[in-house]
Design a protein around this motif. Sequence first.
Motif, PDB file in Angstrom:
ATOM      1  N   GLU A  53      43.174   9.346 -33.464  1.00 22.04           N
ATOM      2  CA  GLU A  53      43.432   8.729 -34.888  1.00 22.04           C
ATOM      3  C   GLU A  53      42.166   7.757 -35.241  1.00 22.04           C
ATOM      4  N   ASP A  55      40.517   5.026 -37.561  1.00 21.60           N
ATOM      5  CA  ASP A  55      40.635   4.106 -38.726  1.00 21.60           C
ATOM      6  C   ASP A  55      39.332   3.807 -39.434  1.00 21.60           C
ATOM      7  N   TRP A 156      34.411   9.993 -44.543  1.00 22.10           N
ATOM      8  CA  TRP A 156      33.739  11.033 -43.690  1.00 22.10           C
ATOM      9  C   TRP A 156      33.430  10.538 -42.461  1.00 22.10           C
ATOM     10  N   ILE A 188      44.347  15.799 -34.627  1.00 23.96           N
ATOM     11  CA  ILE A 188      43.621  14.851 -35.132  1.00 23.96           C
ATOM     12  C   ILE A 188      44.511  14.318 -36.284  1.00 23.96           C
ATOM     13  N   THR A 190      45.067  11.929 -39.448  1.00 28.25           N
ATOM     14  CA  THR A 190      44.350  11.708 -40.639  1.00 28.25           C
ATOM     15  C   THR A 190      44.949  11.208 -41.835  1.00 28.25           C
ATOM     16  N   LEU A 194      43.027  13.361 -46.504  1.00 22.44           N
ATOM     17  CA  LEU A 194      41.745  14.042 -45.887  1.00 22.44           C
ATOM     18  C   LEU A 194      42.277  15.250 -44.735  1.00 22.44           C
ATOM     19  N   GLY A 196      41.536  16.975 -40.974  1.00 20.05           N
ATOM     20  CA  GLY A 196      40.871  16.873 -39.695  1.00 20.05           C
ATOM     21  C   GLY A 196      40.697  18.207 -39.075  1.00 20.05           C
ATOM     22  N   LYS A 211      50.479  10.414 -43.502  1.00 20.99           N
ATOM     23  CA  LYS A 211      49.668  10.878 -42.478  1.00 20.99           C
ATOM     24  C   LYS A 211      49.720  12.453 -41.894  1.00 20.99           C
ATOM     25  N   THR A 213      48.755  15.606 -39.111  1.00 19.83           N
ATOM     26  CA  THR A 213      48.589  15.782 -37.890  1.00 19.83           C
ATOM     27  C   THR A 213      48.081  17.213 -37.921  1.00 19.83           C
ATOM     28  N   ILE A 231      36.533  14.541 -39.743  1.00 25.09           N
ATOM     29  CA  ILE A 231      37.519  14.053 -40.731  1.00 25.09           C
ATOM     30  C   ILE A 231      36.785  13.918 -42.134  1.00 25.09           C
TER      31      ILE A 231
END
Length: 543
Positions: A53, A55, A156, A188, A190, A194, A196, A211, A213, A231
């Motif tokens: 993950e 940030d 990005w 992943i 995100t 966005l 992943g 979020k 996954t 991402i």
Amino acid sequence: MKKLSYTLLFASGIVFGQFFEKDKTFTKQDILKGSNTEFRNFWDVKKYDLSVEPDFEQKSVKGNNTISFEIIKDVTNPVFQIDLQQPMKADNIEASFPITNYKQDGDFILITANKKFKKGEKYTINVLYSGKPTIAKNAPWDGGWVFTKDRNGNPWMSVADEGIGASIWLPTKDIWSDEPDNGIVMNIITPSNLVGVGNGRLTNQKTEGNKTTYTWEVKNPINAYSIIPNIGKYVNFKDTYEGEKGKLDLDYWVLDYNLDKAKKQFQQVKPMLSAFEYWFGPYPFYEDSYKLVDSPYLGMEHQSNVAYGNGYQNGYRGKDLSGTGVGMKWDYIIIHESGHEWFANNITAKDQADMWIHESFTMYSEALFTEKYLDKKSAETYIIGIRNTIDNDIPIIGQYGVRNEGSGDMYPKGANMLHTIRQVINNDEKFRQILRGLNQDFYHQTVTTQQIEKYISSKSGIDFSTVFDQYLRTIKIPTLEYTQNGDTLKFRYTDGVKNLKLPIIINGDQTINPTENWQTVKLKKNTPVEFNPNYYINFYSTT
């Protein structure tokens, strides 16, 4: 395509890389990173189950990696080495066996077990990790994460770590010779706006709160440096290719505003797959699909997750490596990085010193693609053209056991070595079957230079050992000195290794076997001798 000092070779805007300093003094840390030491040689990785993950605002990464492994020899109270480079840190360690203690020492987590292990037993170690990883200054040539924004201001993120190692962000057994035999599962995590994108196939997508996954699964062995999360504001389109093993799924993930350009440019993928399957055999990862992913850097050969950043244009950033015009007929990144699926991802060097196995064959794949896509003359023009990028600075093979690669010449010089070997074999079908045989007989394996050298010599029926010594282990190019007097040719090699065995076909149908001693031969016709420029040797007339 690939931190330390980075040697740049410029030719028509092309850059080849060398991760390590020529005069570097290697340390104990280098040996621990690059050798199969007592902390690594008793266990074999079977699978990675990991989460990541990133940030964007903090430029940090957190997650966990459950390492499943098998004991391969009896050992009592051993120390396990897990690699995790500073400033990343291990927040917690859990194992399915008793632990006396663990500590993070520099770039390594050392776990002391309190148990007698038997060969064949299977265990797990789970590492929770977090931190602010190394940021790449010039990806993909240096290692690190990339935290940037696309042209619309969306975050990005990705990472490139072939040279420096995946442990710059992920706790792993970070040595090329040990790949997880049963693949990986990567989650992943995100922000929900966005996407992943990882390796292999997307098996699940779950949103909770703000979020999401994305779960990706790889069925096949995969090298740690190929395990890459991407991402960004991605959109997806798909296609299929009818290949040697049936239907291959093609999966494309691009930034939303690149969709139309990608649908046009990525039409090169099917001709590429057709050419490479012809030369090398079936695409090695049908179970995991073929994937191109928009990348915030130029490109990399991440297995079933090929990074693409060539600006949707032919050539290498719109320029031709060979200086002949041939390199503008196709997209360098699509062809080169995909060629690595066979040489680097299917067949992987055990030690970074042998990275020529990845790069020499893959750069030669550009010529082989050209030959199938265009014609043989264009391919020969291209491979001869890239000689202008050869530096002959240091040998192509690096130092073993310390994560050291050799010269960036492993790309063009290594490719021209293979082209020279092809001339000596003088049978294109036999040469093709050797390439296919390599990918079949070393399927999903890690290998040494010696294995590849012996294989080519054995299958061709020609002893190429001195040829490999010449081009991989020295910086000299053989020179054929000659003088012609009517129908008599006098010749010898200079700058060759001792007892170099490199026969040459002259005038199209006559073979000579030069040595370091002068020889003479009667020519079949009394005309100026014609040398084949496809041999990577120098010709010097003493007349």
